[in-house]
Each structure stands twice: as structure tokens, then as C-alpha cells.
Scaffold this motif. Structure first.
Motif, mmCIF file in Angstrom:
data_model
loop_
_atom_site.group_PDB
_atom_site.id
_atom_site.type_symbol
_atom_site.label_atom_id
_atom_site.label_comp_id
_atom_site.label_asym_id
_atom_site.label_seq_id
_atom_site.Cartn_x
_atom_site.Cartn_y
_atom_site.Cartn_z
ATOM 1 N N THR A 124 0.841 -1.194 0.000
ATOM 2 C CA THR A 124 0.000 0.000 0.000
ATOM 3 C C THR A 124 0.879 1.249 0.000
ATOM 4 N N ARG A 125 0.326 2.309 -0.582
ATOM 5 C CA ARG A 125 1.019 3.604 -0.603
ATOM 6 C C ARG A 125 0.001 4.730 -0.465
ATOM 7 N N LEU A 126 0.460 5.834 0.094
ATOM 8 C CA LEU A 126 -0.397 7.004 0.277
ATOM 9 C C LEU A 126 0.381 8.246 -0.124
ATOM 10 N N TRP A 127 -0.226 9.063 -0.984
ATOM 11 C CA TRP A 127 0.369 10.334 -1.402
ATOM 12 C C TRP A 127 -0.569 11.484 -1.018
ATOM 13 N N ARG A 128 0.031 12.616 -0.781
ATOM 14 C CA ARG A 128 -0.726 13.858 -0.614
ATOM 15 C C ARG A 128 -0.001 14.950 -1.393
ATOM 16 N N ASP A 129 -0.729 15.576 -2.319
ATOM 17 C CA ASP A 129 -0.148 16.622 -3.168
ATOM 18 C C ASP A 129 1.088 16.124 -3.909
ATOM 19 N N GLY A 130 1.050 14.873 -4.332
ATOM 20 C CA GLY A 130 2.144 14.306 -5.101
ATOM 21 C C GLY A 130 3.317 13.834 -4.273
ATOM 22 N N ARG A 131 3.248 13.952 -2.963
ATOM 23 C CA ARG A 131 4.349 13.521 -2.085
ATOM 24 C C ARG A 131 3.962 12.229 -1.370
ATOM 25 N N LEU A 132 4.887 11.298 -1.354
ATOM 26 C CA LEU A 132 4.657 10.038 -0.654
ATOM 27 C C LEU A 132 4.717 10.285 0.858
ATOM 28 N N VAL A 133 3.624 9.971 1.542
ATOM 29 C CA VAL A 133 3.563 10.218 2.999
ATOM 30 C C VAL A 133 3.380 8.942 3.793
ATOM 31 N N GLY A 134 3.147 7.809 3.144
ATOM 32 C CA GLY A 134 2.999 6.559 3.893
ATOM 33 C C GLY A 134 2.946 5.364 2.966
ATOM 34 N N GLU A 135 3.316 4.223 3.488
ATOM 35 C CA GLU A 135 3.240 2.987 2.722
ATOM 36 C C GLU A 135 3.152 1.798 3.655
ATOM 37 N N ASN A 136 2.669 0.691 3.111
ATOM 38 C CA ASN A 136 2.519 -0.568 3.855
ATOM 39 C C ASN A 136 1.641 -0.426 5.095
#
Length: 338
Positions: free
Chosen positions: A11-23
Motif C-alpha cells: 500500500t502507498r499514500l500520497w498527498r499533493d504528489g508527495r509520498l507520505v505513507g506505505e505498507n
């Protein structure tokens, strides 16, 4: 934000094109999707039925789409539902030729990739190792500025990897067909081996056409959907370039189909030509051998003939045989019958 999870779930999470979290856990996916600033990706590699059911229930996926994920032999397609869009595409790769050159087994490997597209996220499901997830993630990271445009950027990266893989498979088959063409006019080539290789390439090309040709409709449908929703035009150029690649792959595949058909037909024509050459040679030698047979048969009659019972008869018959056979040999040689 990183949390431990099953190795086959990513899993991955982006906000405004920036990676902010994964797994992060699957249970958090629905919460992130409600966040209008978030962009979510979930990848399920060889998921269990329970895991697939859980994510489908949590995100309210249509049961028909979930059924398509587990069904065998699903075709390449795109289907729009009320809350999401479902795609089936195939990643392809051509084995490196470790198998014997004349084996009938196909070297083409296809991996089905099922994609659920939701307003602020992408869920991918695939089995086996044929789909290069790391390459897809690398392209997302290399073009992180595009991720500000949401799910369309994620989907473009996925389709771009799939199409590029198909291009590589097409290039491999093109090279294989060129080798077949070189072997057609090589007198030292083994005809049976050439036939088996031609058959294998034809079979691989049929497999490839089944997954490449429908990609045109898939990408076109995605582009129409984006136009209907009035998405940002920043990705239009990227999707136009992707569509151009799909068209080129389709046309290239069709041209290879014509080429392998030509190779097959040319091989048959050359075999007929070689058979005619062999028959001409056999006919020529048979005619040459028939001369001494006729002469000795004539001189073997139980009636008197010029030179009967004398050495002159033996010499004259030998001269007739040598002159006639030599004349026939020269004539046939001049006409390329021998």
C-alpha cells in the motif's frame, strides 16, 4: 508512516504528489479514500479469497468485477460501474530462449492484471511474477509531480509499463521472424527444425494478438472517460503518447502476422522448388542410365548384328553408350537439371 503487513500486500499514500505513507493495513484504506487530499494505491499479489473479499466489501466493488478477477481466461477489457471502473490488462514477456530452438512450447508469458479505479485510489490484483510492479513504482516516483493530478496519473504509469512490456515481446517475435527469414534460403538449415520454429512463432503471435489488440479500446475508453469528467489537461499529452504507443503496437503485431504467414508460405514454396530440383536430377540420371541399358539390351539380342561375336561389336557398343550418355549429361547440365 510505515507499518508491517503481509508481504504480498503493498500500500502507498500520497498527498499533493508527495509520498507520505506505505505498507499500512488494508483496514485504513477506506478512511484514506474519504480524504480529498489523499491518493491511495493498494496492490494484492496472489491474494487469498478472504483478502480479496475483504477489500471488495470495504470499497464496495461490484460483485461482477470481483468475479472477473478470479475467473479464468478473462479477456482484456474496461468496464465502468457506478462507483468505480474495472480494467483487465495483460503484462507480457518473452522467455530468453533457454528452451531448445525447435520446441513447440510457447515462450510467451502473460500475467493478468486486474485494476479497480476509484476516485482517489487504485487497487491492482495480479498473480505470478510476470508483472513488474517495481518498474511501475519507479515511474511513479520519477514523475511524482504528475501524481498531483490523482488516479489518472497512477493508471497512466500502470498502462505505460504494460504497453512497454508488450513492445518488448513484439520486438522479440520480430527478431525471431527475421531469423526464420535468414534460415529460409540457407541450404544448410534443417527443414524440420525451421518448420517447428515457424509454428511456434505463429502460436506465440496469436497469443500476443489476443492481449495487444484490445488495448486500443481500453486506452481509448479511459481517455473518453477522462474527457467526460473534465479532468485536468496536463495529462492529455501523456495519454496521447500512450495511445500512440498502443496503435504502433497494434500495427506492428498485424505486420508480424503478415510476415510470419509469408515465411510459412515461402517455406512451402521453397520445399516444392527443392522437390522439383530433386525430381529433375533423378529424371536426368535415369535418362543417362537408360542409354546403356538400351544399348546392352540391343546387343544382347539372340540374332546376328554388326560386330556379332567380334571385339568390334564390344567396342562399338561401348562407344555408343559413352557418346550417348555423355551427350545427355552435357545437355542436362546446361539446363541445370543436374
Amino acid at each position: 508512516m510505515t507499518a508491517a503487513g503481509p508481504d504480498h500486500i503493498r500500500t502507498r499514500l500520497w498527498r499533493d504528489g508527495r509520498l507520505v505513507g506505505e505498507n499500512y493495513p488494508l483496514a485504513d484504506v477506506s478512511d484514506y479514500l474519504r480524504d480529498e487530499t489523499a491518493l491511495v494505491w493498494v496492490d494484492l499479489h496472489d491474494p487469498t479469497h478472504r483478502e480479496l473479499t475483504d477489500i471488495a466489501e470495504e470499497l464496495a466493488f461490484d460483485p461482477h468485477a470481483v468475479e472477473d478477477v478470479v475467473a479464468h481466461g478473462e479477456r482484456t477489457k474496461v468496464t465502468r460501474y457506478s462507483t468505480h471502473t474495472f480494467l483487465t490488462v495483460y503484462a507480457t514477456s518473452l522467455a530468453d530462449g533457454s528452451e531448445p530452438a525447435d520446441t513447440l512450447g510457447s515462450r510467451l508469458e502473460t500475467t493478468r492484471v486486474s485494476v479497480f479505479v476509484v476516485p482517489r485510489g487504485l487497487v491492482t490484483v495480479h498473480r505470478g511474477t510476470g508483472f513488474d510492479v517495481e518498474e511501475m513504482v519507479r515511474r511513479w516516483d520519477d514523475n511524482a509531480d504528475l501524481l498531483r493530478h490523482g488516479t489518472a496519473a497512477l493508471l497512466h504509469g500502470l498502462l505505460d509499463v504494460v504497453v512497454d512490456g508488450q513492445f518488448e515481446a513484439i520486438q522479440g517475435l520480430d527478431d525471431a521472424i527475421e531469423e526464420l527469414e535468414d534460415g529460409l534460403f540457407d541450404e544448410r538449415a534443417h527443414i524440420r527444425s525451421l518448420q517447428r520454429r515457424t509454428y511456434r512463432v505463429r502460436k506465440e503471435l496469436v497469443q500476443l494478438r489476443r492481449v495487444v489488440l484490445p488495448m486500443r479500446e481500453v486506452v481509448a475508453a479511459v481517455m473518453r472517460h477522462r474527457a467526460e469528467r473534465g479532468n485536468s489537461v496536463e495529462l492529455d499529452g501523456w495519454y496521447s503518447d500512450l495511445y500512440d504507443h498502443v496503435i504502433r503496437a497494434t500495427e506492428w503485431t498485424e505486420s508480424l502476422r503478415d510476415m510470419v504467414t509469408t515465411v510459412f508460405e515461402t517455406n512451402l514454396s521453397l520445399q516444392d522448388a527443392r522437390l522439383n530440383t530433386v525430381m529433375k536430377k533423378l529424371t536426368g540420371w535415369a535418362a543417362i542410365i537408360a542409354v546403356p541399358t538400351a544399348v546392352t539390351g540391343w546387343y544382347g539380342q539372340n540374332v546376328p548384328y554388326p560386330g556379332f561375336g567380334q571385339w568390334s561389336g564390344v567396342l562399338s557398343s561401348t562407344a555408343v553408350i559413352a557418346a550417348s550418355a555423355g551427350t545427355l549429361y552435357i545437355v542436362f547440365k546446361q539446363r541445370n537439371w543436374l
